[in-house]
Motif scaffolding. Structure first.
Motif, PDB file in Angstrom:
ATOM      1  N   ASP A  52      76.550 -14.343 -42.930  1.00 47.52           N
ATOM      2  CA  ASP A  52      77.739 -13.525 -42.734  1.00 47.52           C
ATOM      3  C   ASP A  52      77.543 -12.507 -41.616  1.00 47.52           C
ATOM      4  O   ASP A  52      78.438 -12.277 -40.796  1.00 47.52           O
ATOM      5  N   GLN A  53      76.354 -11.876 -41.570  1.00 46.90           N
ATOM      6  CA  GLN A  53      76.178 -10.729 -40.681  1.00 46.90           C
ATOM      7  C   GLN A  53      75.180 -10.931 -39.556  1.00 46.90           C
ATOM      8  O   GLN A  53      74.973 -10.027 -38.756  1.00 46.90           O
ATOM      9  N   GLY A  54      74.516 -12.054 -39.508  1.00 43.75           N
ATOM     10  CA  GLY A  54      73.558 -12.277 -38.424  1.00 43.75           C
ATOM     11  C   GLY A  54      72.185 -11.754 -38.780  1.00 43.75           C
ATOM     12  O   GLY A  54      71.316 -12.508 -39.165  1.00 43.75           O
ATOM     13  N   ALA A  73      65.873  -9.439 -42.253  1.00 42.32           N
ATOM     14  CA  ALA A  73      66.027 -10.887 -42.291  1.00 42.32           C
ATOM     15  C   ALA A  73      66.958 -11.321 -41.182  1.00 42.32           C
ATOM     16  O   ALA A  73      68.089 -10.854 -41.095  1.00 42.32           O
ATOM     17  N   ASP A  74      66.452 -12.178 -40.295  1.00 41.87           N
ATOM     18  CA  ASP A  74      67.335 -12.865 -39.372  1.00 41.87           C
ATOM     19  C   ASP A  74      67.420 -14.328 -39.843  1.00 41.87           C
ATOM     20  O   ASP A  74      66.982 -14.653 -40.939  1.00 41.87           O
ATOM     21  N   PHE A 476      72.054 -24.432 -37.210  1.00 48.26           N
ATOM     22  CA  PHE A 476      71.374 -23.270 -37.777  1.00 48.26           C
ATOM     23  C   PHE A 476      70.115 -22.951 -36.974  1.00 48.26           C
ATOM     24  O   PHE A 476      69.867 -21.803 -36.597  1.00 48.26           O
ATOM     25  N   ALA A 477      69.322 -24.004 -36.704  1.00 47.62           N
ATOM     26  CA  ALA A 477      68.083 -23.809 -35.949  1.00 47.62           C
ATOM     27  C   ALA A 477      68.390 -23.270 -34.565  1.00 47.62           C
ATOM     28  O   ALA A 477      67.631 -22.460 -34.015  1.00 47.62           O
ATOM     29  N   THR A 482      68.132 -18.811 -30.761  1.00 51.21           N
ATOM     30  CA  THR A 482      68.790 -17.835 -29.888  1.00 51.21           C
ATOM     31  C   THR A 482      68.399 -16.425 -30.286  1.00 51.21           C
ATOM     32  O   THR A 482      68.111 -15.576 -29.433  1.00 51.21           O
ATOM     33  N   GLN A 483      68.374 -16.191 -31.609  1.00 57.15           N
ATOM     34  CA  GLN A 483      67.989 -14.857 -32.087  1.00 57.15           C
ATOM     35  C   GLN A 483      66.548 -14.535 -31.726  1.00 57.15           C
ATOM     36  O   GLN A 483      66.214 -13.391 -31.432  1.00 57.15           O
ATOM     37  N   LEU A 484      65.676 -15.565 -31.764  1.00 60.30           N
ATOM     38  CA  LEU A 484      64.269 -15.320 -31.449  1.00 60.30           C
ATOM     39  C   LEU A 484      64.108 -14.980 -29.974  1.00 60.30           C
ATOM     40  O   LEU A 484      63.352 -14.081 -29.608  1.00 60.30           O
ATOM     41  N   LEU A 485      64.827 -15.712 -29.117  1.00 56.17           N
ATOM     42  CA  LEU A 485      64.640 -15.517 -27.682  1.00 56.17           C
ATOM     43  C   LEU A 485      65.326 -14.242 -27.189  1.00 56.17           C
ATOM     44  O   LEU A 485      64.911 -13.659 -26.196  1.00 56.17           O
TER      45      LEU A 485
END
Lengths: 499, 121
Positions: A52-54, A73-74, A476-477, A482-485
């Motif tokens: 829901d929130q990223g 948590a991401d 999802f992956a 994207t969040q990791l980079l």
């Protein structure tokens, strides 16, 4: 908000306490099972909040970051927590069949739940020193679980496992100390900025290498993996399954976290080393497996080989590669835990795990044969099972970078994996039993067999679902990668509204 | 003071590596104890050393006045000592049980989980 993040850790801890008090009663095992179900619920709630929130974060005791301990948590952390709960539940069911009563009364379920709590904590923490503490929680539980039930081989394996893991922990800890000395902070989001602004970048690279060695031992990468094949074939099958599924992946997760969030100043140097380490890990693991004839020893070497693919996803450091790495991580936990479960049931039926001394399982237990072939071929990367997509993403990322040698090694290792899997298939399932008797499923009490086959079937079904319907998992992956980079979301969520 | 601490850490690490290279598991364990102390000192020293200024808040104030010693690394070291203590106690018990069952503390002879090495060469 903070409850969402705390519950996945608190539930297994509380379960551990209650299960310990009830260790001498049959109720203990049902408490553990109920706790595992609750953990799954808690992690599903967490996953829903993250979808829901990223990124979500909570400051413990309202001490603001970077001073207090942060739970965060991401996408990657959330999926790891969910998969931990799933594997935990599968193991809790499997243990009902396998673990004898005298081991239960030694506190088996309490240790098992503590292990789950430690692993979950390591995924959720946003503080480096807190990560060390979770590692230790996980380690002390795993030490005890490895040697529980006694026997010379378990003690021997335990001593080697304990010794090498303690050394790696100390390397990790001194890395933390030095990093604090250079930057003055231990909050992982805060460290990103602080490390980038540090004057002495050479020293940062040295510290990065200490982290790589510390986590590398946990993840069992190339020159540091010797503890793994020396120990994973000795404990109860339920234990080796959860170790194989989760423990090395905590090392991989920590590598992914630190080398995307914090140590990105000298990617040309650190990630280049990781590429070679990954390739050598993949290759030595698969070659080591080819030389073994024990069910679990083959699988142990394959853990090492597969770890290489995951770190390769990190090392190539493109969105596609990291996406493949995340996908691989999830797929591998399910498949590997399942293969160890199958090994346990095969031993129940045929009496041993040494492939030279068993056989005939295909004829007497066709269901088990089908349930073996699904994770085994998924591991080797056969379409349309989950492993195919995982390997496809990694190889495609390598080809996009024109890294032909990397792509070649990845495919070659996949081929050699098939060799090992067909070896198990041929020797355990197809050839007649060398001592001439039919491995009969009826030898074990049906209650035992049922408890052991349910988690195997469940995990195999998940492998098939991911294989035939990969789209949501791949997407999802992709978001996770994207969040990791680009961890700006992660950093702002943890540090609040600070610039 | 920092230089002296650095030398002490170096000596401790060197001694621990020497001990850990031994085949005798007990020597390995003693090496581990030394190494864990060397690491604790590293954390302590990396918080910078301030002589004779404890981190105390005077009565009626909200924060300590002037320059005081860094309290955070002390808290970290304390945590690390407690955890290390527990782990070493477990390892010692494991070594003892291993000695009782396998009748040896020589890691070359403790090969029950792995195939024995070929010593005929």
């Amino acid at each position: 908000m903070s409850w969402v993040l705390v519950m996945p850790i608190a539930v297994p801890f509380l379960t551990a306490v209650v299960a310990y008090l009830a260790r001498n009663y049959p109720a203990g095992r049902w408490i553990s099972l109920a706790g595992s179900v609750l953990s799954l619920v808690a992690s599903a709630v967490l996953m829903a909040a993250v979808l829901d929130q990223g990124v979500i974060a909570a400051q413990m005791s309202n001490w603001n970051a970077p001073f207090g301990i942060t739970l965060v948590a991401d996408y990657l952390a959330a999926v790891m927590v969910v998969i931990t709960a799933i594997t935990g539940l599968a193991t809790a069911i499997y243990a009902l069949g396998e673990i004898p009563e005298e081991t239960e009364s030694l506190g088996f379920y309490a240790l098992f739940q503590t292990l789950i709590a430690g692993v979950t904590g390591a995924f959720l923490t946003g503080d480096l020193f807190n990560l060390y503490v979770w590692f230790e929680v996980m380690l002390i539980a795993s030490f005890s679980l490895l040697v529980i039930g006694g026997g010379k081989d378990r003690l021997d394996a335990g001593i080697k496992y304990v010794a090498l893991n303690l050394v790696s922990t100390l390397v990790f800890l001194s890395g933390i100390g030095l990093l604090y000395g250079v930057t003055g902070t231990l909050n992982m989001a805060d460290l990103r900025e602080a490390v980038a602004n540090a004057e002495n970048q050479g020293l940062i690279t040295v510290i990065a290498m200490m982290f790589m060695v510390g986590f590398g031992v946990k993840a069992a990468v190339f020159p540091l993996f010797f503890w793994l094949p020396a120990s994973y074939h000795t404990p109860y099958f339920a234990i080796s399954a959860i170790f194989a599924g989760l423990l090395t992946k905590v090392g991989v997760y920590a590598l992914m976290r630190m080398f995307t969030l914090v140590f990105v100043g000298d990617v040309g140097f650190t990630h280049e080393i990781l590429i070679w380490v990954s390739l050598l890990t993949m290759f030595t693991g698969v070659i080591g497996a080819a030389a073994q004839t024990d069910f679990r020893k083959i699988l142990s070497f394959h853990i090492i080989s597969q770890i290489g693919y995951m770190t390769l996803g990190l090392a190539l450091f493109t969105p596609l590669a990291l996406m493949g790495g995340v996908f691989y991580l999830v797929h591998h936990i399910i498949v590997k835990a399942n293969l160890f479960f199958v090994a346990g049931l095969a031993k129940q039926y045929a009496g041993d795990t040494d492939l030279n001394r068993i056989g005939g399982l295909y004829k007497s237990a066709p269901l088990l044969a089908v349930l073996f072939i699904i994770p085994a071929f998924s591991l080797a990367g056969f379409p349309p099972l989950s492993g195919f997509w995982a390997k496809y993403l990694i190889v495609k990322a390598a080809i996009e970078l024109d890294a032909w040698f990397v792509a070649f090694v990845s495919l070659l290792v996949g081929l050699l994996t098939i060799f090992s899997m067909t070896k198990i298939w041929g020797m355990a399932f197809w050839k007649p039993h060398p001592e001439g008797y039919d491995p009969t499923p009826d030898r074990a009490p049906p209650k035992v067999t049922r408890a052991m086959i349910v988690p195997i079937a469940g995990l195999a079904a998940m492998t098939i679902v991911i294989g035939f319907y990969p789209e949501p998992f791949v997407q999802f992956a992709q978001t996770a990668a994207t969040q990791l980079l680009d961890p700006s979301d992660y950093v702002t969520t943890v540090l609040g509204v600070q610039p | 003071m920092e230089a002296l601490t650095a030398i002490v850490i170096g000596v401790l690490t060197a001694a621990s590596v020497y001990l850990m290279l031994a085949r005798n598991f007990m020597r390995f364990l003693f090496g581990l104890v030394l190494l864990s102390n060397a690491v604790n000192l590293t954390i302590f020293a990396s918080g910078r050393m301030t002589k004779g200024a404890p981190a105390l808040v005077p009565y009626g104030e909200d924060a300590p006045l002037g320059v005081v010693g860094n309290a955070l690394p002390q808290a970290l070291v304390l945590t690390a000592i407690v955890i290390g203590f527990g782990l070493l106690a477990f390892t010692l018990a494991l070594a003892f049980e291993g000695y009782r069952r396998m009748n040896s503390v020589d890691t070359d002879e403790m090969r029950f989980a792995e195939p024995k090495e070929d010593t005929t060469k």
